[in-house]
Design an enzyme around this catalytic site. Structure first.
Site, mmCIF file in Angstrom:
data_model
loop_
_atom_site.group_PDB
_atom_site.id
_atom_site.type_symbol
_atom_site.label_atom_id
_atom_site.label_comp_id
_atom_site.label_asym_id
_atom_site.label_seq_id
_atom_site.Cartn_x
_atom_site.Cartn_y
_atom_site.Cartn_z
ATOM 1 N N GLU A 24 -7.600 4.588 15.612
ATOM 2 C CA GLU A 24 -7.254 3.166 15.739
ATOM 3 C C GLU A 24 -6.606 2.961 17.106
ATOM 4 O O GLU A 24 -5.548 3.517 17.374
ATOM 5 C CB GLU A 24 -6.260 2.744 14.651
ATOM 6 C CG GLU A 24 -6.793 2.915 13.240
ATOM 7 C CD GLU A 24 -5.783 2.503 12.170
ATOM 8 O OE1 GLU A 24 -4.762 1.872 12.510
ATOM 9 O OE2 GLU A 24 -6.011 2.824 10.998
ATOM 10 N N CYS B 60 2.921 8.626 -5.406
ATOM 11 C CA CYS B 60 3.718 9.822 -5.134
ATOM 12 C C CYS B 60 2.764 11.013 -4.999
ATOM 13 O O CYS B 60 1.923 11.241 -5.878
ATOM 14 C CB CYS B 60 4.679 10.047 -6.305
ATOM 15 S SG CYS B 60 5.575 11.596 -6.171
ATOM 16 N N ASN C 76 -5.292 7.316 4.321
ATOM 17 C CA ASN C 76 -4.986 6.590 5.560
ATOM 18 C C ASN C 76 -3.520 6.789 5.923
ATOM 19 O O ASN C 76 -2.637 6.494 5.109
ATOM 20 C CB ASN C 76 -5.238 5.083 5.386
ATOM 21 C CG ASN C 76 -5.153 4.341 6.706
ATOM 22 O OD1 ASN C 76 -6.087 4.379 7.510
ATOM 23 N ND2 ASN C 76 -4.032 3.694 6.961
ATOM 24 N N GLU C 77 -3.271 7.320 7.093
ATOM 25 C CA GLU C 77 -1.906 7.489 7.613
ATOM 26 C C GLU C 77 -0.930 7.993 6.548
ATOM 27 O O GLU C 77 -0.035 7.251 6.110
ATOM 28 C CB GLU C 77 -1.400 6.187 8.243
ATOM 29 C CG GLU C 77 -2.095 5.832 9.526
ATOM 30 C CD GLU C 77 -1.404 4.691 10.290
ATOM 31 O OE1 GLU C 77 -0.585 3.978 9.697
ATOM 32 O OE2 GLU C 77 -1.684 4.545 11.499
ATOM 33 N N ARG D 182 0.845 -1.199 0.000
ATOM 34 C CA ARG D 182 0.000 0.000 0.000
ATOM 35 C C ARG D 182 0.877 1.246 0.000
ATOM 36 O O ARG D 182 2.089 1.150 0.132
ATOM 37 C CB ARG D 182 -0.964 -0.006 1.191
ATOM 38 C CG ARG D 182 -0.275 0.003 2.538
ATOM 39 C CD ARG D 182 -1.295 0.014 3.688
ATOM 40 N NE ARG D 182 -0.621 -0.165 4.967
ATOM 41 C CZ ARG D 182 -1.233 -0.200 6.144
ATOM 42 N NH1 ARG D 182 -2.535 -0.072 6.214
ATOM 43 N NH2 ARG D 182 -0.551 -0.370 7.257
ATOM 44 N N GLN E 99 -2.766 -10.824 9.401
ATOM 45 C CA GLN E 99 -3.448 -11.952 10.054
ATOM 46 C C GLN E 99 -2.977 -12.169 11.489
ATOM 47 O O GLN E 99 -3.686 -12.749 12.295
ATOM 48 C CB GLN E 99 -3.300 -13.229 9.231
ATOM 49 C CG GLN E 99 -1.874 -13.571 8.885
ATOM 50 C CD GLN E 99 -1.806 -14.756 7.936
ATOM 51 O OE1 GLN E 99 -1.723 -15.869 8.388
ATOM 52 N NE2 GLN E 99 -1.867 -14.513 6.637
ATOM 53 N N MET E 100 -1.758 -11.696 11.849
ATOM 54 C CA MET E 100 -1.261 -11.877 13.220
ATOM 55 C C MET E 100 -1.654 -10.712 14.147
ATOM 56 O O MET E 100 -1.203 -10.637 15.279
ATOM 57 C CB MET E 100 0.268 -12.012 13.210
ATOM 58 C CG MET E 100 0.789 -13.164 12.389
ATOM 59 S SD MET E 100 0.147 -14.745 12.930
ATOM 60 C CE MET E 100 1.068 -14.973 14.445
ATOM 61 N N HIS E 101 -2.463 -9.786 13.647
ATOM 62 C CA HIS E 101 -2.855 -8.596 14.419
ATOM 63 C C HIS E 101 -4.162 -8.873 15.157
ATOM 64 O O HIS E 101 -5.171 -9.226 14.543
ATOM 65 C CB HIS E 101 -3.041 -7.443 13.431
ATOM 66 C CG HIS E 101 -3.099 -6.086 14.047
ATOM 67 N ND1 HIS E 101 -4.070 -5.712 14.943
ATOM 68 C CD2 HIS E 101 -2.296 -5.013 13.888
ATOM 69 C CE1 HIS E 101 -3.860 -4.447 15.293
ATOM 70 N NE2 HIS E 101 -2.779 -4.003 14.669
HETATM 71 C C1 GAL Z 1 -2.117 1.296 11.043
HETATM 72 C C2 GAL Z 1 -2.930 1.329 9.753
HETATM 73 C C3 GAL Z 1 -3.938 0.215 9.694
HETATM 74 C C4 GAL Z 1 -3.326 -1.081 10.138
HETATM 75 C C5 GAL Z 1 -2.793 -0.914 11.535
HETATM 76 C C6 GAL Z 1 -2.201 -2.173 12.117
HETATM 77 O O1 GAL Z 1 -0.860 1.832 10.832
HETATM 78 O O2 GAL Z 1 -3.594 2.553 9.604
HETATM 79 O O3 GAL Z 1 -4.424 0.107 8.364
HETATM 80 O O4 GAL Z 1 -2.306 -1.430 9.255
HETATM 81 O O5 GAL Z 1 -1.784 0.059 11.524
HETATM 82 O O6 GAL Z 1 -1.669 -1.951 13.396
#
Ligand code: GAL
Length: 653
Positions: A317, A111, A145-146, A107, A366-368
């Site tokens: 988040e 640029c 996003n970020e 992702r 998947q490990m999150h």
């Molecule tokens: C953030 C991101 C999310 C996800 C998350 C995992 O940096 O915005 O999409 O990747 O981390 O911790």
């Protein structure tokens, strides 16, 4: 003033069988969640082929969530340009510092400077906002996003080079002015025309520092204008909705104050355990706070982003369990998700939203962990969220936070400049700022983190960790104050073009501070400069300045020359203080500012929200809440187990 904090969750309907959506939405509502963020990575799913949209699935997802009265925070999907777009227009890809083009397959590969990508981003944002902008359930938008995640603020693509030349033309107007500003006569680098200028990468050794600083400023402006482009579309097609972006932790590559100026709220993504593991903390600190996170990380960012959002801040988040991306990924202590949530609320978060609803069994993350396991059974955090929702409904509405007694002046440009010219490998501005914040919080002081042009007059104490480029306006603003002001090392040391201030450092702050710096030294971690204050002995690390002045020092190095000075209300520090020295300095300043302090070294932190005081126990041991014996507790009690929260009403402040 009072407010009703809300809880939210990040949800990816495109990852799940449609049969699950309705039960998910119901379960969210039953849990007490009222906001759900969706959409930010959906481009290939809503536009699988160029110009051929498939909205139906997203329409159904929106209706399903709306059916449970969940307010939707819709993310624009521009962080992930789809494969067909990259294949059609490979020129939208960013390039790294070796000129290597970034590849498709994860992702943030675009640029910021690509005009083609800007058009494409505007097209997809317009399409999305036209479709959902007036839907009653869409209550807010998140842009992209970020920004900058995975090292993507600065790109060295051909598009970036072209945009940089135009940016330089506007800034300098003629090439002679640029040559003078950058000092290109050094090493025979003079330019005849803006067209000759490249981005500062792949040079044999260090590129011209002023060239690099301008490239950083330019790259930051590109993020801001890319964001502003999206905001304009969203305001037009979806009036009345909050527009936010989810910023990151310990990330300074662009000026977040500038980007946030176009937003309604500054949101950020809070992963305290990952940040503790990934940043400069010592091994003992990493061990001590492995399952809680360093006690000042989350608070530092709440205060910083509240400053960016001009008082409005969300956590978009919130870490719910082990993450997947740090070098090591432990689980939070039971109770930490609840603690982080209450701490965010105490620092002014209007919304705390958890990442994510359910752990996804495939692909990169998947490990999150999530609120629910991949088999849809609740994970640990789910139960903590349930507890928080019950507590919020018992306590809300809650007072909003007051202005804090202390202002800490935060400068993204200072961090860029000192990364370009650290002079000591270990001199990192962000770390210095964080350590000063940590020192203040250890004394039990609440802090607002503000930009240098912020009105400093309401504060009782002002801390400037270091501001290498300090203009006369800033010097005058400090002059007008009567409260104690601390200026850290290297303040005022450079001009806008990253040259040494002509009157010698601290440049425009010379009259104010009464000192002149004639020599600087940087010190390896193996060496500590001894500093004497009255009968006490402390240390200066990393950095030492040699000062000429008629003032007598408040602290002196072993050779008798000064390490800390005061002239009227302005104090100047000629070294990077170790923890004990910093503690001493900040305690003295607080005393002079008339602020009561309490030593919180034990891992307990406090924060006031109106007349409610919260305490957070980050230690692994039981602690006593610093409350009076007759305190009326709203949460917890005087005896605080590890990872717990207590809150009580204040009779007076
Ligand atoms: C953030 C991101 C999310 C996800 C998350 C995992 O940096 O915005 O999409 O990747 O981390 O911790």
């Amino acid at each position: 003033m009072t407010a009703h904090p809300r809880l939210g969750v990040c949800y990816y309907p495109e990852h799940w069988d449609e049969d699950l959506w309705a039960t998910d939405a119901r379960a969210m509502a039953e849990l007490g969640i009222s906001r759900v963020r969706i959409g930010e990575f959906t481009w290939s799913h809503i536009e699988p082929h160029p110009g051929r949209f498939d909205w139906e699935w997203l329409d159904r997802a929106v209706e399903t969530l709306a059916g449970e009265n969940l307010g939707i925070i819709m993310g624009t999907p521009t962080a992930c340009p789809p494969k067909w777009l990259v294949d059609r227009h490979p020129e939208i890809l960013a390039c790294d510092a070796r000129g290597q083009q970034r590849k498709f397959g994860s992702r943030r590969h675009y640029c910021f400077s690509s005009p083609v990508y800007r058009d494409e981003a505007a097209r997809i944002v317009t399409a999305m906002a036209s479709r959902y902008g007036s839907h009653h359930a869409v209550v807010a938008w998140q842009t992209d996003n970020e920004y900058g995640c995975h090292d993507t603020t600065i790109s060295y693509s051909a598009a970036a080079a072209e945009a940089f030349r135009n940016w330089l033309k506007l800034r300098y107007e003629n090439i002679q002015a640029l040559n003078k500003a950058w000092g290109t006569v050094f090493w025979s680098q003079e330019y005849e025309d803006f067209a000759q200028i490249d981005p500062p990468c792949s040079t044999v050794t260090e590129a011209t520092p002023a060239h690099r600083l301008d490239y950083w400023r330019f790259s930051s402006d590109q993020v801001a204008s890319f964001n502003a482009m999206q905001v304009d579309i969203l305001r037009r097609l979806s009036p009345g909705r909050d527009i936010v972006h989810n910023f990151m932790g310990f990330y300074t590559e662009f000026d977040h104050f500038a980007v946030a100026r176009d937003l309604d709220v500054a949101a950020w993504d809070s992963y305290p355990l990952g940040f503790t593991e990934q940043f400069w903390f010592s091994e003992p600190q990493k061990r001590e706070y492995m399952r809680q996170g360093h006690p000042d990380i989350a608070a530092f960012h709440h205060d910083l982003y509240r400053g960016c959002g001009r008082g409005r801040m969300w956590v978009m988040e919130q870490q719910p369990g082990p993450v997947n991306w740090a070098a090591f990924n432990p689980a939070p202590l039971p109770g930490m998700v609840r603690l982080w949530t209450w701490e965010a609320i105490a620092h002014g978060a209007e919304i705390v939203s958890y990442f994510r609803w359910r752990q996804v069994p495939f692909a990169q993350e998947q490990m999150h962990a999530a609120l629910n396991l991949p088999n849809n059974k609740p994970d640990v955090a789910y139960l903590e969220v349930r507890q928080v929702t019950e507590e919020i409904s018992r306590l809300a509405p809650l007072p909003t936070a007051d202005i804090a007694p202390v202002a800490l002046v935060f400068s993204y440009e200072a961090d860029w400049l000192l990364q370009i010219q650290p002079q000591a490998k270990t001199f990192r501005w962000l770390r210095l700022a964080f350590e000063m914040y940590e020192g203040l919080r250890n004394l039990g002081l609440d802090v607002d983190i503000v930009p240098e042009d912020h009105d400093l007059s309401p504060y009782k104490l002002v801390i400037v960790p270091s501001l290498p480029i300090a203009d006369n306006k800033f010097a005058n603003a400090l002059q007008q104050l009567s409260v104690p002001v601390l200026l850290g090392p290297r303040s005022g040391s450079k001009t806008t073009n990253l040259a040494i201030a002509p009157e010698l450092p601290p440049g425009s702050l010379s009259a104010l501070t009464g000192v002149t710096i004639t020599r600087v030294e940087s010190l390896a971690p193996r060496w500590k400069e001894t500093v004497h204050v009255k009968e006490r002995v402390f240390h200066g690390l990393t950095w030492r300045e040699h000062i000429e002045t008629s003032l007598s020092p408040l602290a002196a190095f072993s050779d008798g020359s000064g390490a800390w000075y005061r002239k009227d209300h302005i104090e100047y520090l000629a070294t990077w203080p170790d923890q004990e020295f910093l503690h001493y300095i900040l305690s003295e300043l607080a005393l002079r500012a008339g602020l009561g302090v309490q030593n919180r070294d034990s891992g307990v932190r406090t924060r006031d929200k109106g007349m409610i005081r919260f305490a957070f126990n980050y230690s692994t041991e039981r602690r006593k809440a610093p409350a009076p014996p007759n305190a009326e507790f709203l949460l917890g009690a005087q005896d605080m187990p590890p990872a717990s929260v207590s809150a009580w009403r204040l009779i007076s402040k």
